[in-house]
Design a protein around this motif. Structure first.
Motif, PDB file in Angstrom:
ATOM      1  N   MET A  71      37.390  56.948  48.895  1.00  0.00           N
ATOM      2  CA  MET A  71      38.567  56.812  48.197  1.00  0.00           C
ATOM      3  C   MET A  71      39.657  56.814  49.446  1.00  0.00           C
ATOM      4  N   VAL A  72      40.358  55.761  49.233  1.00  0.00           N
ATOM      5  CA  VAL A  72      41.427  55.671  50.285  1.00  0.00           C
ATOM      6  C   VAL A  72      42.918  55.939  49.664  1.00  0.00           C
ATOM      7  N   ILE A  73      43.517  57.094  50.480  1.00  0.00           N
ATOM      8  CA  ILE A  73      44.658  57.492  49.737  1.00  0.00           C
ATOM      9  C   ILE A  73      45.905  57.326  51.046  1.00  0.00           C
ATOM     10  N   ALA A  74      46.897  56.677  50.485  1.00  0.00           N
ATOM     11  CA  ALA A  74      47.925  56.408  51.581  1.00  0.00           C
ATOM     12  C   ALA A  74      49.133  56.858  51.292  1.00  0.00           C
ATOM     13  N   SER A  75      50.178  57.374  52.166  1.00  0.00           N
ATOM     14  CA  SER A  75      51.403  57.848  51.775  1.00  0.00           C
ATOM     15  C   SER A  75      52.277  56.482  51.491  1.00  0.00           C
ATOM     16  N   ALA A  76      53.436  56.697  51.228  1.00  0.00           N
ATOM     17  CA  ALA A  76      54.338  55.939  50.808  1.00  0.00           C
ATOM     18  C   ALA A  76      54.685  55.234  52.032  1.00  0.00           C
ATOM     19  N   ALA A  77      54.826  55.807  53.292  1.00  0.00           N
ATOM     20  CA  ALA A  77      55.223  55.141  54.197  1.00  0.00           C
ATOM     21  C   ALA A  77      54.202  54.115  54.985  1.00  0.00           C
ATOM     22  N   VAL A  78      53.270  54.115  54.603  1.00  0.00           N
ATOM     23  CA  VAL A  78      52.084  53.044  55.082  1.00  0.00           C
ATOM     24  C   VAL A  78      52.220  51.626  54.354  1.00  0.00           C
ATOM     25  N   GLU A  79      52.055  50.892  55.207  1.00  0.00           N
ATOM     26  CA  GLU A  79      52.236  49.478  54.928  1.00  0.00           C
ATOM     27  C   GLU A  79      50.982  48.714  54.660  1.00  0.00           C
ATOM     28  N   GLU A  80      50.774  47.579  53.929  1.00  0.00           N
ATOM     29  CA  GLU A  80      49.465  47.051  53.593  1.00  0.00           C
ATOM     30  C   GLU A  80      48.983  46.182  54.852  1.00  0.00           C
ATOM     31  N   SER A  81      49.791  46.043  55.882  1.00  0.00           N
ATOM     32  CA  SER A  81      49.179  45.582  57.064  1.00  0.00           C
ATOM     33  C   SER A  81      48.744  46.579  58.149  1.00  0.00           C
ATOM     34  N   VAL A  86      43.929  47.408  55.441  1.00  0.00           N
ATOM     35  CA  VAL A  86      43.304  46.130  55.624  1.00  0.00           C
ATOM     36  C   VAL A  86      41.697  46.351  55.353  1.00  0.00           C
ATOM     37  N   ALA A  87      41.448  47.356  56.231  1.00  0.00           N
ATOM     38  CA  ALA A  87      39.734  47.473  55.920  1.00  0.00           C
ATOM     39  C   ALA A  87      39.360  48.137  54.475  1.00  0.00           C
ATOM     40  N   ALA A  88      40.028  48.794  54.051  1.00  0.00           N
ATOM     41  CA  ALA A  88      39.945  49.204  52.707  1.00  0.00           C
ATOM     42  C   ALA A  88      39.992  48.281  51.654  1.00  0.00           C
ATOM     43  N   ASN A  89      40.906  47.204  51.817  1.00  0.00           N
ATOM     44  CA  ASN A  89      40.785  45.969  50.748  1.00  0.00           C
ATOM     45  C   ASN A  89      39.738  45.036  51.008  1.00  0.00           C
ATOM     46  N   ARG A  90      39.355  44.884  52.407  1.00  0.00           N
ATOM     47  CA  ARG A  90      38.156  44.056  52.696  1.00  0.00           C
ATOM     48  C   ARG A  90      36.878  44.614  52.134  1.00  0.00           C
ATOM     49  N   LEU A  91      36.790  46.116  51.887  1.00  0.00           N
ATOM     50  CA  LEU A  91      35.576  46.573  51.652  1.00  0.00           C
ATOM     51  C   LEU A  91      35.590  46.860  50.167  1.00  0.00           C
ATOM     52  N   GLY A  92      36.704  46.801  49.530  1.00  0.00           N
ATOM     53  CA  GLY A  92      36.814  47.343  48.136  1.00  0.00           C
ATOM     54  C   GLY A  92      37.041  48.543  47.743  1.00  0.00           C
ATOM     55  N   CYS A  93      37.406  49.273  48.773  1.00  0.00           N
ATOM     56  CA  CYS A  93      37.559  50.919  48.201  1.00  0.00           C
ATOM     57  C   CYS A  93      38.518  51.132  47.353  1.00  0.00           C
ATOM     58  N   PRO A  94      38.059  52.400  46.476  1.00  0.00           N
ATOM     59  CA  PRO A  94      39.026  52.570  45.567  1.00  0.00           C
ATOM     60  C   PRO A  94      40.325  53.105  46.037  1.00  0.00           C
ATOM     61  N   ARG A  95      41.580  52.968  45.623  1.00  0.00           N
ATOM     62  CA  ARG A  95      42.704  53.214  46.259  1.00  0.00           C
ATOM     63  C   ARG A  95      43.444  53.917  45.175  1.00  0.00           C
ATOM     64  N   ARG A  96      44.250  55.048  46.039  1.00  0.00           N
ATOM     65  CA  ARG A  96      45.172  55.779  45.187  1.00  0.00           C
ATOM     66  C   ARG A  96      46.543  56.143  46.273  1.00  0.00           C
ATOM     67  N   THR A  97      47.725  56.233  45.745  1.00  0.00           N
ATOM     68  CA  THR A  97      48.807  56.560  46.436  1.00  0.00           C
ATOM     69  C   THR A  97      48.668  58.125  46.618  1.00  0.00           C
ATOM     70  N   ARG A  98      49.401  58.641  47.708  1.00  0.00           N
ATOM     71  CA  ARG A  98      49.376  60.408  47.759  1.00  0.00           C
ATOM     72  C   ARG A  98      49.758  60.794  46.174  1.00  0.00           C
ATOM     73  N   ALA A  99      50.731  60.233  45.629  1.00  0.00           N
ATOM     74  CA  ALA A  99      51.541  60.582  44.367  1.00  0.00           C
ATOM     75  C   ALA A  99      50.563  60.897  43.289  1.00  0.00           C
ATOM     76  N   GLN A 100      49.636  59.623  43.097  1.00  0.00           N
ATOM     77  CA  GLN A 100      48.704  59.425  42.250  1.00  0.00           C
ATOM     78  C   GLN A 100      47.532  60.474  42.430  1.00  0.00           C
ATOM     79  N   MET A 101      47.141  60.673  43.750  1.00  0.00           N
ATOM     80  CA  MET A 101      46.048  61.665  43.656  1.00  0.00           C
ATOM     81  C   MET A 101      46.503  62.934  43.232  1.00  0.00           C
ATOM     82  N   LEU A 102      47.598  63.261  43.941  1.00  0.00           N
ATOM     83  CA  LEU A 102      48.424  64.739  43.569  1.00  0.00           C
ATOM     84  C   LEU A 102      48.859  64.870  41.912  1.00  0.00           C
ATOM     85  N   ALA A 103      49.053  63.821  41.251  1.00  0.00           N
ATOM     86  CA  ALA A 103      49.302  63.919  39.990  1.00  0.00           C
ATOM     87  C   ALA A 103      47.831  64.200  39.157  1.00  0.00           C
ATOM     88  N   GLU A 104      46.774  63.430  39.658  1.00  0.00           N
ATOM     89  CA  GLU A 104      45.599  63.665  38.752  1.00  0.00           C
ATOM     90  C   GLU A 104      45.150  65.087  38.948  1.00  0.00           C
TER      91      GLU A 104
END
Length: 464
Positions: A71-81, A86-104
């Motif tokens: 599960m790849v969790i990124a802060s708001a400051a992290v860009e897609e580049s 890039v590795a997470a998207n290539r591998l198809g990893c599930p993604r969450r923002t920090r806020a989404q994970m915290l809210a869960e």
């Protein structure tokens, strides 16, 4: 959390990401992460603390994201580049923002207590967590700042608290709109003022957040907040020297503390806080109101809160040397800056302020308000220096900078100087400082400011 046991946090050293990592690790997850600050060699002690917690750290080059079940969790400051993304998207990893994970995590708790508002969120969250913890309620708490009461040799960066009780106390962020994800049972609303978004958008976000709660604790002394209360059920109001369910009267300021009387109906309770300022009286009312809503007797809440010693980087006295005190402060928006300056001006002594803006975008959004705040709140003999805004990489428009803010303050009659290099700005304040002065280091999004404040104390001691 149905996506497996392994979490990789991109930007793990951020003020919102580090406590999330600690909570996930304490809940039995395998946690790893990367951070640009780690690659750049900044604030090594923070990353050492993460490693001691059993969290593996990697360079932010994609090397830590290796399997599709992470599960790849990124802060708001992290860009897609960023290579990890890039590795997470290539591998198809599930993604969450920090806020989404915290809210869960927050929404799944039996008693989620959410703290919102433009200013004071971290302090109120810390106060509630301290009260509940001290009274044996064993809460979980997620804070954007280090809670000094919980700092220990094995927890030097205590911005998270993990307990087995029902309560999950968390500050919730309006700056990216993620406040809409949270479903609090108890919602605390401190204030509504200009920061990262315009007021119309903030009003909609805060009223939506409060509308989900079964009990709202709100600042009736703040006009914008008071305007949002119409039509909301089950509201407990608080105010400093105003009309509300919880009222603070007879304030007795001290340099690093404050006393007051809490008036509830016909009952008057004396309170003494170990943190200073009228704004902290308001924060205390919010915390007491939330704890009472959570079932704590008000007398217990009042007795307990007096042991709360504050947060790092919130009017944090780093030290005094050569008759000069150095204070590390998170002040970065107009309300926070005004509260700090007003608290300091209640006592004698010149103010030497180093304000490092926390980005170019915020300067564009709130530049006029910052100019007005400094111009109105600085005394004639105070000195303000602004280095360039904090910048650690990424794409950003830089059409409003520190020089523009200084020009506006000077045009309004304030003594402000743009010294682009932070080291040179620091040298200017050290050279100017004399016995009785207070140096204030202000800014956000940059942990090295605390190191700078500590270094200033050492330099003052050497000079004297």
């Amino acid at each position: 959390m149905d996506d497996g046991n392994s979490c990789f946090l991109v930007g793990i050293g951020g003020s919102g990401m580090m406590p999330l990592a600690m909570i996930l690790r304490a809940k039995g997850k395998t946690v790893a992460g990367s951070d640009r600050g780690l690659d750049q060699g900044r604030v090594a002690a923070k990353f050492d603390a993460l490693r001691r917690a059993g969290i593996a750290l990697f360079r932010q080059d994609g090397s830590g994201v290796t399997t599709a079940d992470q599960m790849v969790i990124a802060s708001a400051a992290v860009e897609e580049s960023v290579p990890d993304i890039v590795a997470a998207n290539r591998l198809g990893c599930p993604r969450r923002t920090r806020a989404q994970m915290l809210a869960e995590l927050f929404n799944a708790a039996p008693l989620p207590i959410g703290v919102a508002g433009t200013s004071g969120k971290s302090t109120v969250t810390g106060m509630i967590a301290y009260i509940l913890h001290t009274l044996g309620r064993d809460p979980t708490a997620m804070n954007g700042a280090v809670m000094k009461n919980f700092v220990a040799p094995d927890a030097p960066f205590a911005s998270a608290l993990v307990g087995r009780g029902d309560a999950f106390v968390s500050e919730v962020d309006e700056s990216d709109g993620s406040i809409a994800l949270y479903r609090p049972r108890i919602a605390v609303l401190n204030n509504v003022s200009l920061d990262h978004k315009g007021l119309d958008e903030l009003r909609a976000l805060f009223s939506g957040f409060a509308g989900h709660a079964t009990r709202v604790v709100a600042n009736a002394g703040d006009p914008e907040t008071a305007a949002l209360l119409a039509g909301l059920p089950n509201v407990t109001t608080f105010a400093v020297e105003g009309e509300a369910d919880l009222v603070a009267e007879a304030l007795i300021p001290e340099p690093f503390a404050i006393g007051f009387h809490l008036v509830v109906g016909n009952t008057r309770l004396p309170v003494h806080l170990s943190v200073p300022g009228r704004h902290n009286v308001s924060n205390a009312l919010a915390a007491i109101g939330a704890c009472v809503a959570a079932g704590v007797p008000i007398e217990d809440a009042v007795r307990t809160i007096q042991g709360f010693t504050g947060l790092r980087r919130r009017f944090d006295l780093v030290g005094t040397a050569g008759g000069v005190s150095v204070i590390d402060d998170f002040g970065h928006n107009p309300d926070k800056i005004a509260a700090t300056l007003d608290t300091l001006h209640a006592f004698p002594g010149r103010l030497l302020v180093l304000f490092q803006p926390h980005g170019y975008g915020p300067l564009k959004m709130m530049g006029d308000e910052l100019i007005r705040t400094f111009a109105e709140r600085l005394a004639p003999d105070d000195l303000l220096v602004l280095p360039d805004p904090v910048y650690f990489g990424g794409t950003v428009t830089r059409n409003v900078g520190s020089g523009d803010i200084v020009a506006g303050i000077r045009a309004a009659g304030g003594d402000a100087h743009h010294i682009a290099d932070r080291a040179a700005a620091t040298d200017r304040l050290i050279a100017e400082a004399r016995t009785g002065d207070r140096i204030i280091v202000m800014g956000a999004r940059d942990d090295t400011l605390s190191l700078l404040a500590a270094d200033m104390v050492e330099r003052l001691a050497t000079r004297s």
